[in-house]
Design an enzyme around this catalytic site. Structure first.
Site, PDB file in Angstrom:
ATOM      1  N   ARG A  72      34.743  52.206   8.466  1.00  0.00           N
ATOM      2  CA  ARG A  72      33.810  53.289   8.151  1.00  0.00           C
ATOM      3  C   ARG A  72      33.562  54.167   9.378  1.00  0.00           C
ATOM      4  NH1 ARG A  72      29.187  51.825   7.928  1.00  0.00           N
ATOM      5  NH2 ARG A  72      29.359  49.615   8.408  1.00  0.00           N
ATOM      6  N   LYS A 214      30.629  52.789  -0.256  1.00  0.00           N
ATOM      7  CA  LYS A 214      29.353  52.833   0.463  1.00  0.00           C
ATOM      8  C   LYS A 214      28.584  54.123   0.191  1.00  0.00           C
ATOM      9  CE  LYS A 214      29.496  48.769   2.277  1.00  0.00           C
ATOM     10  NZ  LYS A 214      28.635  47.704   1.696  1.00  0.00           N
ATOM     11  N   HIS A 233      21.735  44.897   0.033  1.00  0.00           N
ATOM     12  CA  HIS A 233      23.085  44.663   0.548  1.00  0.00           C
ATOM     13  C   HIS A 233      23.275  43.146   0.600  1.00  0.00           C
ATOM     14  CE1 HIS A 233      26.164  44.911   4.037  1.00  0.00           C
ATOM     15  NE2 HIS A 233      26.765  45.062   2.891  1.00  0.00           N
ATOM     16  N   SER A 251      29.014  42.790   7.111  1.00  0.00           N
ATOM     17  CA  SER A 251      30.419  42.436   6.998  1.00  0.00           C
ATOM     18  C   SER A 251      30.792  41.394   8.051  1.00  0.00           C
ATOM     19  CB  SER A 251      31.278  43.689   7.192  1.00  0.00           C
ATOM     20  OG  SER A 251      32.637  43.372   7.179  1.00  0.00           O
ATOM     21  N   LYS A 255      29.251  36.733   3.334  1.00  0.00           N
ATOM     22  CA  LYS A 255      28.643  36.995   2.026  1.00  0.00           C
ATOM     23  C   LYS A 255      29.610  36.724   0.883  1.00  0.00           C
ATOM     24  CE  LYS A 255      27.343  41.218   1.760  1.00  0.00           C
ATOM     25  NZ  LYS A 255      28.176  41.685   2.855  1.00  0.00           N
ATOM     26  N   THR A 256      30.788  37.328   0.977  1.00  0.00           N
ATOM     27  CA  THR A 256      31.760  37.211  -0.114  1.00  0.00           C
ATOM     28  C   THR A 256      32.264  35.784  -0.248  1.00  0.00           C
ATOM     29  OG1 THR A 256      32.442  39.509   0.185  1.00  0.00           O
ATOM     30  CG2 THR A 256      33.954  38.087  -0.989  1.00  0.00           C
ATOM     31  N   ASP A 270      28.464  42.038  -3.179  1.00  0.00           N
ATOM     32  CA  ASP A 270      28.032  42.894  -2.069  1.00  0.00           C
ATOM     33  C   ASP A 270      26.775  43.715  -2.317  1.00  0.00           C
ATOM     34  OD1 ASP A 270      28.581  43.795   0.603  1.00  0.00           O
ATOM     35  OD2 ASP A 270      29.214  45.702  -0.230  1.00  0.00           O
ATOM     36  N   ARG A 336      41.451  44.545   4.152  1.00  0.00           N
ATOM     37  CA  ARG A 336      40.586  44.443   2.966  1.00  0.00           C
ATOM     38  C   ARG A 336      41.394  44.284   1.693  1.00  0.00           C
ATOM     39  NH1 ARG A 336      34.780  44.441   3.420  1.00  0.00           N
ATOM     40  NH2 ARG A 336      34.370  45.086   5.563  1.00  0.00           N
TER      41      ARG A 336
END
Length: 550
Positions: A72, A214, A233, A251, A255-256, A270, A336
């Protein structure tokens, strides 16, 4: 010229059959060559390969490269400052103001740029809960971005629905269009600009798919707060008894990975909303980091890297054999995979549940190697750590990060996407947390035995065992110690986890060095919280750490 024009294949006809009556000319886009409306995955695959946007790999995923933007462009995001946003936005480094006049001028150049060009459109939805479902339109000049939108958002195959589709917000993604810093007042030739008044976002001069995702998340983080929905988030899953768990974290914190639990159903990985009715996913897909992904420890996510429909961003592959190499990071650490949520087994197909969280997990990747692997927080501590949002940024997730993780504080565990002031989100979290008597845990997925470069990252197996114990109530009746710096409670024992893992100081060779490092981290917390202390109660301010000897 597209092959659909050359050969007049059925997809040419289909592109118009799936078009909305509310065409792009209503949004100022005229004199276009051709618009491909709501093409399905298979047709988009053909376009991606024909246009040389990506390559087909073994077992079906598409690999794409995003050029210089492999993450990003966080410093290039702007929000148009106008009457509806002037006093409601958290203006600063994450939300830079952009004038309405400059935006209108920019849109004129954007519309001129698109004349004579082919565009792809996906009409889809965000917000799985029917009460909050929002129609959005994603306009792209790249076919693979159209597939990305299909993966990440909620689609429909109903032709009547598509024909009558009117978007409430539109994202225009044009990686070939460069903004002009001298004219537009931007930092570089890249910009992500959101205009809430015109319900429009422009993404310019970046191929990174995460900007699309995003931008929509940022949109919902603003609009839903006015509907008494807390945008978060976080990933979320639910147990067989309807007990929801939320996993907050930036990130690289897990989390995932940690929310993909075969014993629990995944709501989403997410972005979620917490309403008065329950929890719902914003999206219809997942966007997972896949660098050094393990088939043993992350089998559900690993399996998606071998499926038709998955987009692999910046993943290295062999051109001859077409096999991918998930361990190769020479393009970026931030590799990703974008795939539909349905690719993960054991999900909640509706994307929402009419029940409330029982547990909240704050994930932090502590590069200092000093925080315990799990700690129980009281309500005041929970608010303190939510507002602080401590973690270490992992290399690759934002442009400009080096090899070593960087200590950072990201309010609400997602400051770059939080449009309103953190107090607004923290107040909404507090109200829900107290009302539903939620247990809150701080879980460290970072380093043990020393800081980054000395110790090692904590075992995923140990982290999973700690989480399972917390969610199953196995930590309710064990003995705890009070941390002498942060004051939170740390369990002394946990099933299937060695006791020395629960005490990070025991794995440091030099205990004095450990306490110096821990004290330095406490100092960073205290300094960061000065930015927010004026708006917090004494109870929350006093829930932070203390320094050694004080």
């Amino acid at each position: 010229m597209s092959k659909y024009l050359e050969f007049n294949t059925p997809a040419t006809k289909q592109a118009m059959e799936l078009a909305s009556d509310y065409r792009l000319k209503n949004q100022g886009f005229t004199d276009l060559d051709r618009v491909y409306w709501n093409l399905p995955d298979e047709a988009l695959y053909e376009e991606i390969i024909f246009r040389n946007e990506g390559r087909l790999t073994k077992q079906g995923p598409i690999v794409v490269h995003t050029g210089k933007h492999t993450a990003r462009a966080a410093a290039d995001k702007f929000i148009v400052q106008e009457q509806s946003t002037n006093d409601k936005i958290w203006w600063g480094i994450y939300n830079r103001p952009f004038s309405s006049e400059k935006f209108n001028q920019l849109m004129g150049r954007v519309q001129a740029y698109c004349q004579g060009e082919e565009l792809f459109v996906q009409d889809c939805y965000v917000g799985a809960d029917p009460d909050y479902k929002m129609p959005i339109r994603i306009i792209t000049e790249k076919a693979w971005h159209s597939l990305f939108a299909r993966n990440m958002f909620i689609t429909t195959e109903n032709r009547d629905e598509l024909k009558k589709f009117v978007p409430e917000f539109t994202v225009v993604c044009l990686p070939g269009f460069k903004v002009d810093p001298a004219v537009d007042g931007t930092r570089t030739e890249t910009a992500i600009i959101l205009n809430f008044e015109q319900r429009m976002a422009v993404i310019a001069n970046t191929l990174y798919g995460g900007e699309i995702k995003k931008s929509v998340f940022t949109l919902l983080n603003f609009l839903l707060t006015f509907e008494d929905v807390l945008p978060m988030h976080c990933s979320a899953n639910v147990g067989k008894d309807g007990d929801v768990t939320l996993f907050f974290g930036l990130s690289g914190t897990g989390k995932t990975t940690l929310s993909a639990d075969p014993k629990r159903r995944l709501i989403g990985d997410d972005e979620h909303g917490w309403s008065s009715q329950g929890v719902f996913n914003f999206e219809g897909g997942c966007y997972a980091k896949v660098i050094r992904l393990s088939a043993e420890h992350e089998p559900e996510i690993y399996a998606t890297t071998k499926r038709f429909g998955t987009i692999l961003e910046n993943v290295v592959f062999d051109l001859t054999s077409r096999y991918i190499d998930l361990d190769d990071d020479h393009i970026t650490e931030n590799t990703r995979a974008s795939y539909p949520l349905e690719f993960i087994p054991n999900t909640v197909p509706e994307g929402y549940v009419r029940s409330h969280p029982k547990n909240i997990i704050f994930l932090t990747c502590d590069a200092s190697g000093v925080l315990p692997p799990i700690a129980r927080l009281n309500p005041a501590q929970a608010q303190y750590h939510f507002i602080s949002g401590y973690t270490s940024k992992i290399a690759g997730t934002e442009i400009g990060l080096g090899i070593e993780p960087q200590i950072t504080f990201s309010a609400c565990f997602g400051a770059p996407f939080m449009v309103r002031h953190p107090f607004e989100y923290a107040a909404m979290l507090k109200e829900r947390m107290l009302k539903h008597k939620v247990n809150v845990w701080l879980v460290n997925t970072g380093w043990v035995g020393g800081r980054f470069g000395v110790g090692k990252r904590i075992s995923i197996r140990h982290t999973r065992n700690l989480l399972n114990a917390a969610l199953e109530g196995k930590l309710d009746n064990v003995k705890y110690r009070k941390d002498k710096l942060f004051g939170f409670e740390v369990p002394l024992t946990c099933p299937d986890v060695p006791e020395d893992v629960l005490d990070p100081s025991s794995s440091w060779g030099n205990k004095d060095e450990y306490w110096k490092k821990y004290d330095a981290l406490a100092a960073r917390f205290i300094e960061n919280f000065k930015l927010f202390s004026d708006g917090c109660s004494d109870e929350v301010k006093n829930a932070g750490p203390v320094r050694l000897g004080k």
